[in-house]
Design an enzyme around this catalytic site. Structure first.
Site, PDB file in Angstrom:
ATOM      1  N   ARG A  72       4.245  12.066   5.554  1.00 20.74           N
ATOM      2  CA  ARG A  72       3.335  11.103   6.194  1.00 20.74           C
ATOM      3  C   ARG A  72       3.844  10.746   7.585  1.00 20.74           C
ATOM      4  O   ARG A  72       5.000  10.376   7.755  1.00 20.74           O
ATOM      5  CB  ARG A  72       3.225   9.841   5.346  1.00 20.74           C
ATOM      6  CG  ARG A  72       2.289   8.777   5.927  1.00 20.74           C
ATOM      7  CD  ARG A  72       2.302   7.518   5.069  1.00 20.74           C
ATOM      8  NE  ARG A  72       1.765   7.787   3.744  1.00 20.74           N
ATOM      9  CZ  ARG A  72       2.024   7.030   2.674  1.00 20.74           C
ATOM     10  NH1 ARG A  72       2.837   5.992   2.778  1.00 20.74           N
ATOM     11  NH2 ARG A  72       1.490   7.331   1.510  1.00 20.74           N
ATOM     12  N   ARG A 141       5.631  -0.597   7.529  1.00 21.19           N
ATOM     13  CA  ARG A 141       4.877   0.655   7.520  1.00 21.19           C
ATOM     14  C   ARG A 141       4.134   0.823   8.852  1.00 21.19           C
ATOM     15  O   ARG A 141       4.411   0.137   9.825  1.00 21.19           O
ATOM     16  CB  ARG A 141       3.899   0.658   6.344  1.00 21.19           C
ATOM     17  CG  ARG A 141       4.559   0.512   4.962  1.00 21.19           C
ATOM     18  CD  ARG A 141       5.307   1.756   4.534  1.00 21.19           C
ATOM     19  NE  ARG A 141       5.816   1.677   3.172  1.00 21.19           N
ATOM     20  CZ  ARG A 141       5.163   2.084   2.078  1.00 21.19           C
ATOM     21  NH1 ARG A 141       3.943   2.584   2.178  1.00 21.19           N
ATOM     22  NH2 ARG A 141       5.723   1.990   0.881  1.00 21.19           N
ATOM     23  N   LYS A 207       7.655  -2.773   0.372  1.00 26.36           N
ATOM     24  CA  LYS A 207       6.943  -2.335   1.573  1.00 26.36           C
ATOM     25  C   LYS A 207       6.361  -3.532   2.316  1.00 26.36           C
ATOM     26  O   LYS A 207       6.085  -4.580   1.732  1.00 26.36           O
ATOM     27  CB  LYS A 207       5.838  -1.348   1.205  1.00 26.36           C
ATOM     28  CG  LYS A 207       4.790  -1.888   0.242  1.00 26.36           C
ATOM     29  CD  LYS A 207       3.857  -0.775  -0.185  1.00 26.36           C
ATOM     30  CE  LYS A 207       2.890  -1.250  -1.276  1.00 26.36           C
ATOM     31  NZ  LYS A 207       2.044  -0.148  -1.765  1.00 26.36           N
ATOM     32  N   LYS A 209       3.481  -4.560   5.526  1.00 25.14           N
ATOM     33  CA  LYS A 209       2.355  -4.018   6.278  1.00 25.14           C
ATOM     34  C   LYS A 209       1.822  -5.036   7.283  1.00 25.14           C
ATOM     35  O   LYS A 209       1.690  -6.216   6.964  1.00 25.14           O
ATOM     36  CB  LYS A 209       1.233  -3.599   5.319  1.00 25.14           C
ATOM     37  CG  LYS A 209       1.650  -2.503   4.344  1.00 25.14           C
ATOM     38  CD  LYS A 209       0.522  -2.115   3.410  1.00 25.14           C
ATOM     39  CE  LYS A 209       0.942  -0.977   2.484  1.00 25.14           C
ATOM     40  NZ  LYS A 209      -0.154  -0.566   1.577  1.00 25.14           N
ATOM     41  N   CYS A 429      -8.568   7.136  -2.497  1.00 28.16           N
ATOM     42  CA  CYS A 429      -7.196   7.602  -2.288  1.00 28.16           C
ATOM     43  C   CYS A 429      -7.086   9.046  -2.790  1.00 28.16           C
ATOM     44  O   CYS A 429      -7.966   9.527  -3.506  1.00 28.16           O
ATOM     45  CB  CYS A 429      -6.217   6.696  -3.027  1.00 28.16           C
ATOM     46  SG  CYS A 429      -6.290   6.878  -4.826  1.00 28.16           S
ATOM     47  N   CYS A 435      -0.544  12.839  -6.362  1.00 24.53           N
ATOM     48  CA  CYS A 435       0.134  11.545  -6.438  1.00 24.53           C
ATOM     49  C   CYS A 435       0.753  11.332  -7.817  1.00 24.53           C
ATOM     50  O   CYS A 435       0.056  11.409  -8.841  1.00 24.53           O
ATOM     51  CB  CYS A 435      -0.840  10.410  -6.126  1.00 24.53           C
ATOM     52  SG  CYS A 435      -0.072   8.774  -6.216  1.00 24.53           S
ATOM     53  N   CYS A 474      -5.073   4.541  -9.320  1.00 22.62           N
ATOM     54  CA  CYS A 474      -4.117   3.645  -9.972  1.00 22.62           C
ATOM     55  C   CYS A 474      -4.303   2.259  -9.375  1.00 22.62           C
ATOM     56  O   CYS A 474      -5.039   2.093  -8.397  1.00 22.62           O
ATOM     57  CB  CYS A 474      -2.680   4.150  -9.785  1.00 22.62           C
ATOM     58  SG  CYS A 474      -1.962   3.734  -8.179  1.00 22.62           S
ATOM     59  N   CYS A 478      -4.396   1.664  -2.658  1.00 20.84           N
ATOM     60  CA  CYS A 478      -4.282   2.300  -1.343  1.00 20.84           C
ATOM     61  C   CYS A 478      -5.594   2.306  -0.561  1.00 20.84           C
ATOM     62  O   CYS A 478      -5.581   2.220   0.660  1.00 20.84           O
ATOM     63  CB  CYS A 478      -3.758   3.729  -1.498  1.00 20.84           C
ATOM     64  SG  CYS A 478      -2.052   3.811  -2.086  1.00 20.84           S
TER      65      CYS A 478
END
Length: 562
Positions: A72, A141, A207, A209, A429, A435, A474, A478
């Site tokens: 990514r 991120r 994470k 953001k 996603c 994934c 899931c 995302c």
């Protein structure tokens, strides 16, 4: 008594500032890395995966998994040059699966890279000044911002701040360069204290953001971020500062109510010259006080939920040494997707093109990848990826519009008028087969769901309604399903949790109305809700607002009666 930290915290602590044994394992003739560095690889922008379409067959044959890697890129504001785009296009063919995947955070992903090609992939990207460092992992991120370079906006200034914030919060470890670029050992024990002055040895608990929006334009879903900034302009149209929102985040775990989506809360207004120390101060509060024992509760949203916004404000002030001003007035208008032609000023235009679920590829009679390459080679435009997973070609002269349209036609690339409203506002996603977290399909099945929805809405005379549909494989969220008017969240094989009642502006969470809906029953379960919407909506009422007004119990009755 010392608190017990999670396994991932131990791995970070022992990683020697994101080194682990990545370099040593990279030199080994094996198809994968061992589990000791999987989490550390993410900080470098790499996910180790396997092709789950082949997993059962591999198991039956007694063969190991077919390991592949997702790489990514971290692209602040989604802005790249023509040369950078062409290099990504080339590398996706040479080392990936031949596709480019635009993310909902304005980045690009390669899928299907094998281990022996990782290093050259990373080196080639960095030669074009594209990094993957910090695109994943417990760290800041990609910084997201509105990509549209409209002539009446301070967009260029905001784009600069997206880059500045990204640079300010980038990790300082030299591990990335040692492993992927020059191969020289740059780490020593004496340097350790200086390597990560912001993050320290264990980086953030989870994470992190950040997004920057414009007043009236919430194309970035600003309330779903740890830090949400809304640009405020002065009477001349220049950027003066930012309204600051904190504590948004969408990830959750099914049937664990202690985990849940939350929208960001107002913190205050800050002048633009103080935004960098403020962003760093907020990160430091999360670094020092975020939950490092339970990763399910490690996002900053839970810290603010537990401690309160007043406590958080005081903790940030202790880090920065200054107060914030009261929030400035702001509001939201029609949230645009920036498709089609728009003036930039100076006789130049940008054109937004729809990319189904962000996958730039050739196939099914449409040649997006080849067509986009031709456009870039012909016009040398600036490229901007959008939070809706689409692409903008900027800087097209008025004299080039006819040729541009001709290329789109030659490669069978659809214009916005050829795309149904329900498809235009849908996102998914990647999910299966790549994934590792996916419980079920998303990107590969959403087109079929959209076709069914198109038929139902057309029959009911609702085809022109703007309705956001977001699907994930899931509950990590995302594609931001929890703010969608229709959210479909994978809960098991071919099974989805159904959420309804978010709003088009992205300022309200939706509601869980059914925990388990089979994939082939999704549209059928919604027919009665659409019928009720048509017959009982208030004047000008949108679908999400109608569902929110109706409430969960009434929605469940409609679905159960279907």
């Amino acid at each position: 008594m010392q608190k017990k930290i999670s396994k991932v915290e131990e791995e970070k602590d022992n990683s020697r500032y994101l080194r682990g044994t990545i370099r040593e394992q990279l030199a080994q003739d094996t198809p994968c890395f061992d589990d000791s560095v999987n989490n550390i690889l993410k900080f470098h922008g790499i996910y180790q995966q396997d092709d789950r379409d082949f997993r059962q067959a591999q198991d039956r044959q007694g063969r190991e998994k077919h390991f592949i890697f997702m790489v990514r890129m971290k692209i602040p504001g989604g802005k790249v040059t023509s040369d950078q785009y062409l290099k990504m296009d080339e590398l996706s063919d040479r080392y990936g699966n031949g596709t480019l995947r635009v993310t909902t955070r304005q980045g690009i992903q390669f899928h299907g890279v094998i281990k022996k090609n990782l290093k050259e992939t990373m080196r080639a990207l960095n030669r074009e000044l594209i990094t993957t460092l910090g695109a994943c992992g417990d760290i800041e991120r990609n910084v997201v911002t509105c990509p549209a370079p409209l002539q009446d906006r301070a967009q260029a200034q905001v784009q600069q701040y997206a880059r500045k914030i990204s640079d300010q919060l980038l990790p300082k470890t030299k591990a990335y360069h040692e492993i992927w670029l020059n191969g020289e050992q740059a780490y020593s024990g004496e340097q350790a204290a200086e390597i990560e002055p912001l993050y320290g040895k264990t980086y953030l608990p989870r994470k992190f953001k950040t997004a920057i929006a414009f007043p009236g334009d919430n194309c970035v879903d600003v309330y779903t971020h740890d830090i949400g900034l809304v640009a405020i302009t002065d009477e001349k149209g220049d950027l003066s500062g930012f309204n600051v929102l904190v504590g948004g985040g969408l990830g959750m775990t099914h049937r664990k109510p202690e985990t849940h989506p939350l929208l960001a809360k107002p913190l205050g207004y800050v002048n633009k010259d103080k935004i960098l120390p403020l962003a760093e101060g907020i990160v430091k509060v999360q670094r020092d006080h975020g939950n490092r024992e339970n990763r399910m509760r490690a996002r900053m949203k839970y810290l603010i939920e537990e401690k309160g916004i007043e406590w958080f404000y005081a903790a940030v002030k202790q880090q920065t040494g200054f107060d914030l001003e009261p929030m400035r007035e702001m509001g939201w208008k029609e949230t645009p997707d920036h498709l089609g032609w728009h003036e930039m000023g100076g006789g130049r235009f940008f054109c937004g093109i729809f990319v189904p679920n962000g996958r730039i590829q050739d196939g099914a009679g449409k040649k997006l990848k080849s067509g986009f390459k031709k456009l870039v080679e012909t016009f040398n435009p600036e490229i901007r990826f959008t939070p809706q997973q689409n692409i903008l070609f900027a800087g097209i002269p008025v004299s080039g519009k006819e040729e541009f349209e001709g290329i789109l036609k030659d490669f069978s690339i659809r214009r916005e008028a050829e795309i149904s409203t329900i498809e235009r506002w849908s996102m998914a996603c990647p999910a299966l087969p790549t994934c590792g977290l996916a419980l079920t399909e998303s990107e590969r099945v959403l087109p079929g769901v959209i076709r069914e929805l198109e038929g139902v809405l057309t029959t009911l005379g609702l085809a022109g309604e703007h309705i956001t549909v977001r699907m994930t494989g899931c509950p990590n969220g995302c594609s931001r399903p929890y703010t969608g008017e229709i959210g479909l969240v994978g809960s098991g094989l071919n099974t989805y949790a159904l959420f309804l009642g978010g709003n088009f502006d992205g300022t309200r969470l939706n509601h869980l109305v059914s925990e388990r809906v089979k994939g082939d029953e999704i549209v059928r379960s919604l027919v009665s809700v659409f019928e009720a919407f048509k017959s009982a909506r208030a004047s000008g009422e949108r679908f999400g607002d109608f569902c929110n007004r109706l409430g969960v119990q009434e929605l469940q009755k409609l679905i159960e009666a279907q």
